[in-house]
Each structure stands twice: as C-alpha cells, then as structure tokens.
Design a protein around this motif. Structure first.
Motif, PDB file in Angstrom:
ATOM      1  N   GLN A 157       0.824  -1.211   0.000  1.00 11.26           N
ATOM      2  CA  GLN A 157       0.000   0.000   0.000  1.00 11.26           C
ATOM      3  C   GLN A 157       0.857   1.260   0.000  1.00 11.26           C
ATOM      4  OE1 GLN A 157      -3.019  -1.332  -1.072  1.00 11.26           O
ATOM      5  NE2 GLN A 157      -3.785   0.412   0.102  1.00 11.26           N
ATOM      6  N   GLN A 158       1.913   1.239   0.806  1.00  9.87           N
ATOM      7  CA  GLN A 158       2.799   2.402   0.849  1.00  9.87           C
ATOM      8  C   GLN A 158       3.539   2.584  -0.465  1.00  9.87           C
ATOM      9  OE1 GLN A 158       5.648   2.258   4.025  1.00  9.87           O
ATOM     10  NE2 GLN A 158       6.313   4.369   3.743  1.00  9.87           N
TER      11      GLN A 158
ATOM     12  N   GLY B  10       1.150   3.925  -3.071  1.00 12.10           N
ATOM     13  CA  GLY B  10       0.882   5.339  -2.829  1.00 12.10           C
ATOM     14  C   GLY B  10       1.987   6.231  -3.368  1.00 12.10           C
ATOM     15  N   ARG B  11       3.234   5.775  -3.262  1.00 15.20           N
ATOM     16  CA  ARG B  11       4.347   6.544  -3.827  1.00 15.20           C
ATOM     17  C   ARG B  11       4.336   6.508  -5.349  1.00 15.20           C
ATOM     18  NH1 ARG B  11       9.244   4.229   0.026  1.00 15.20           N
ATOM     19  NH2 ARG B  11       8.567   5.250   1.974  1.00 15.20           N
TER      20      ARG B  11
ATOM     21  N   ILE C 296       1.797   6.041  -7.472  1.00 17.54           N
ATOM     22  CA  ILE C 296       0.693   6.727  -8.141  1.00 17.54           C
ATOM     23  C   ILE C 296       0.869   8.242  -8.123  1.00 17.54           C
ATOM     24  CG2 ILE C 296      -0.852   7.071  -6.165  1.00 17.54           C
ATOM     25  CD1 ILE C 296      -3.133   6.065  -7.951  1.00 17.54           C
ATOM     26  N   LYS C 297       1.711   8.748  -7.197  1.00 16.76           N
ATOM     27  CA  LYS C 297       1.979  10.186  -7.138  1.00 16.76           C
ATOM     28  C   LYS C 297       3.299  10.572  -7.804  1.00 16.76           C
ATOM     29  CE  LYS C 297      -0.644  11.036  -2.912  1.00 16.76           C
ATOM     30  NZ  LYS C 297      -0.634  11.658  -1.565  1.00 16.76           N
TER      31      LYS C 297
ATOM     32  N   ARG D 245      -1.994  15.160  -9.419  1.00 18.37           N
ATOM     33  CA  ARG D 245      -1.869  13.802  -8.910  1.00 18.37           C
ATOM     34  C   ARG D 245      -0.916  13.705  -7.723  1.00 18.37           C
ATOM     35  NH1 ARG D 245       0.143  11.589 -13.154  1.00 18.37           N
ATOM     36  NH2 ARG D 245       2.174  11.023 -12.331  1.00 18.37           N
ATOM     37  N   SER D 246       0.105  14.560  -7.714  1.00 20.05           N
ATOM     38  CA  SER D 246       1.083  14.505  -6.628  1.00 20.05           C
ATOM     39  C   SER D 246       0.507  14.973  -5.303  1.00 20.05           C
ATOM     40  CB  SER D 246       2.306  15.365  -6.984  1.00 20.05           C
ATOM     41  OG  SER D 246       1.924  16.729  -7.133  1.00 20.05           O
TER      42      SER D 246
ATOM     43  N   LYS E   5      -5.313  12.778  -2.685  1.00 17.17           N
ATOM     44  CA  LYS E   5      -5.455  11.591  -1.856  1.00 17.17           C
ATOM     45  C   LYS E   5      -6.336  10.594  -2.599  1.00 17.17           C
ATOM     46  CE  LYS E   5      -4.903  13.894   2.615  1.00 17.17           C
ATOM     47  NZ  LYS E   5      -5.517  14.165   3.934  1.00 17.17           N
ATOM     48  N   PHE E   6      -5.753   9.477  -2.988  1.00 17.04           N
ATOM     49  CA  PHE E   6      -6.466   8.475  -3.781  1.00 17.04           C
ATOM     50  C   PHE E   6      -7.142   7.456  -2.862  1.00 17.04           C
ATOM     51  CE2 PHE E   6      -3.447  10.171  -6.792  1.00 17.04           C
ATOM     52  CZ  PHE E   6      -4.167  10.211  -7.964  1.00 17.04           C
ATOM     53  N   LYS E   7      -8.278   6.978  -3.324  1.00 18.78           N
ATOM     54  CA  LYS E   7      -9.007   5.917  -2.629  1.00 18.78           C
ATOM     55  C   LYS E   7      -9.125   4.704  -3.537  1.00 18.78           C
ATOM     56  CE  LYS E   7     -11.795   9.143   0.088  1.00 18.78           C
ATOM     57  NZ  LYS E   7     -13.178   9.578   0.436  1.00 18.78           N
TER      58      LYS E   7
END
Length: 249
Positions: A152-153, A156-157, A159-160, A236-237, A240-242
């Motif tokens: 997940q971490q 998250g990196r 996708i941004k 995008r950077s 906050k994506f869900k």
C-alpha cells in the motif's frame, strides 16, 4: 578649483539670431527685480480679474521652497492591447495570466520537430530512473510492490510519482492501433501521454481505455490503468487516492 575667464553662463538669455532659428518663444516671463522665471510665471497664469487669489501670496505659500512635479507620474490607462511575442495575440495590460487558447496559439507546450529524437530523451530517462529509485529508498521496487505489508505504501508513492522520462508501453487498449506503442514520456497532460518512440516519432496516446506497462527497472514493470490516471501530474502529486474497482479491458 580655478575659474576660467571664458566660462559660458548656461542661464544667460539666448541671442536673438538663435531664438529666431529655433522658434523658441520670446515672451517668456521673467521677474524684473529678481530675474527669476517662476514668480513671474505664477503672476502671468493667475487671472486677477477672475480670481481673488493674490499671485505673490500664492507663490509664497504654495510654490516657494517646495518640490513640484511638473508631469503626471502615473501612466494613462488606455484601451489598447499589448501584443505577446510574434503571434500578435492581444493581452490586456492589467491581466497577468494568458488563457489556454492563447497558450495553444503561442505553442508553448508543443515539442519542436527537430527535438523529437529518442536519443535526446535518454538522459531524461536515466534521470527518472535515479528519481524513482530514490523515491523507493534505493530498495528493490518489485519486492516492495509484491510484499503485502509494504504494498500500500509503495503504490501510494508510485501513483503520485512524476512520469516525465519514464518508459511506457501500451499493453491493452480499446483501440487496437495503440497496442504495442512504446517510448519515453516527453509530456503528460490530464487526458494523454506524449511519447517519443525509438523511431523518433511523437505519439499522443490517450489515457482512457488504455493499460500501460511502466518499466521500473531492467527486469521489473507494473501495469497502470489510464482511467485511474486522469489527472495532471501536479494534481496527482497532491491528491489523496481511494481504492476503486477497475474493469479490465
């Protein structure tokens, strides 16, 4: 400092022959007592017949010993439009930004044809490789994406991350013509990727209904669903994506 006997008086009156040639006014008011211009000019300007103001009192109270601005320091507001560059696009003087239409006319974001060469973007790709490795702490990216604890971490990196300079290839698409296209990302917009292909072509690939393979290293890659990347890189950077369900093509 010694004085020269032939020193020219800069404030002396001009000779008559010079006045006649230059067209300068000969009736310039001068105070006969002091020989100064300003007091006599004030007396001449103020019409004593229509005004009760005493010219000498006005000069003493409002002019003498004061610094006066003889011209207006503020610019006149005009309705004319300034021109931007060689395109001749009109721009209002009070506006600081130009519109999207004017940007397209100026071709600010267009990549010149002489620079659409794959070899020119290889240094950018090498720079992006260093950037993505430092983003993941110089550890194996594939192992972090495969590990359930770190997945997940790591996602998250990823996708941004900024994708300018990354190598992308179209794995699947609703339009078969895009499948197989690969290259280095030269520009990313909200709805498309602009790729420089190995045969020195600029190809615009839409994000919607496309699945891309992102090359992370020489032996690892991950899939990117374009429908989930319908944002500008700057947006995008900071977004906050869900988790969202994705319909496979």
């Amino acid at each position: 400092m010694s004085s020269n006997a032939n020193t020219i008086d800069l404030y002396a009156q001009l000779p008559k022959n010079v006045k006649s040639k230059s067209g300068a006014p000969t009736d310039v008011p001068m105070d006969p007592a002091t020989g100064k211009f300003t007091p006599a000019f004030i007396e001449r300007v103020i019409d004593t017949e229509k005004s009760d103001v005493n010219a000498k009192v006005a000069y003493t109270d409002r002019v003498k010993g004061r610094m006066l601005l003889l011209t207006n320091p503020f610019k006149d507001k005009t309705s004319k439009l300034d021109k931007i560059g060689e395109s001749g696009i009109g721009k209002k003087s009070g506006r600081k930004k130009i519109t999207a239409k004017e940007k397209r006319q100026l071709k600010i974001y267009d990549i010149p044809e002489e620079t659409r060469r794959y070899e020119l973007f290889l240094p950018l790709h090498r720079l992006w490789t260093k950037y993505i490795n430092s983003l993941f702490g110089d550890r194996d990216i594939a192992s972090q994406l495969a590990d359930a604890k770190q997945q997940q971490q790591a996602l998250g990196r990823l996708i941004k991350a900024d994708l300018h300079g990354a190598k992308l290839a179209v794995e699947r698409s609703k339009c078969p013509n895009f499948v197989g296209i690969s290259g280095i990302v030269a520009q990313e917009t909200k709805n498309a990727f602009k790729l420089i292909t190995p045969d020195d072509r600029l190809v615009v690939v839409p994000k919607t209904r496309c699945v891309f393979a992102l090359e992370l290293s020489s032996d690892s890659q991950c899939l990117i669903y374009g429908d989930q990347f319908m944002y500008r890189a700057s947006e995008r950077s900071a977004k906050k994506f869900k988790p969202k369900p994705t319909v496979d093509l």
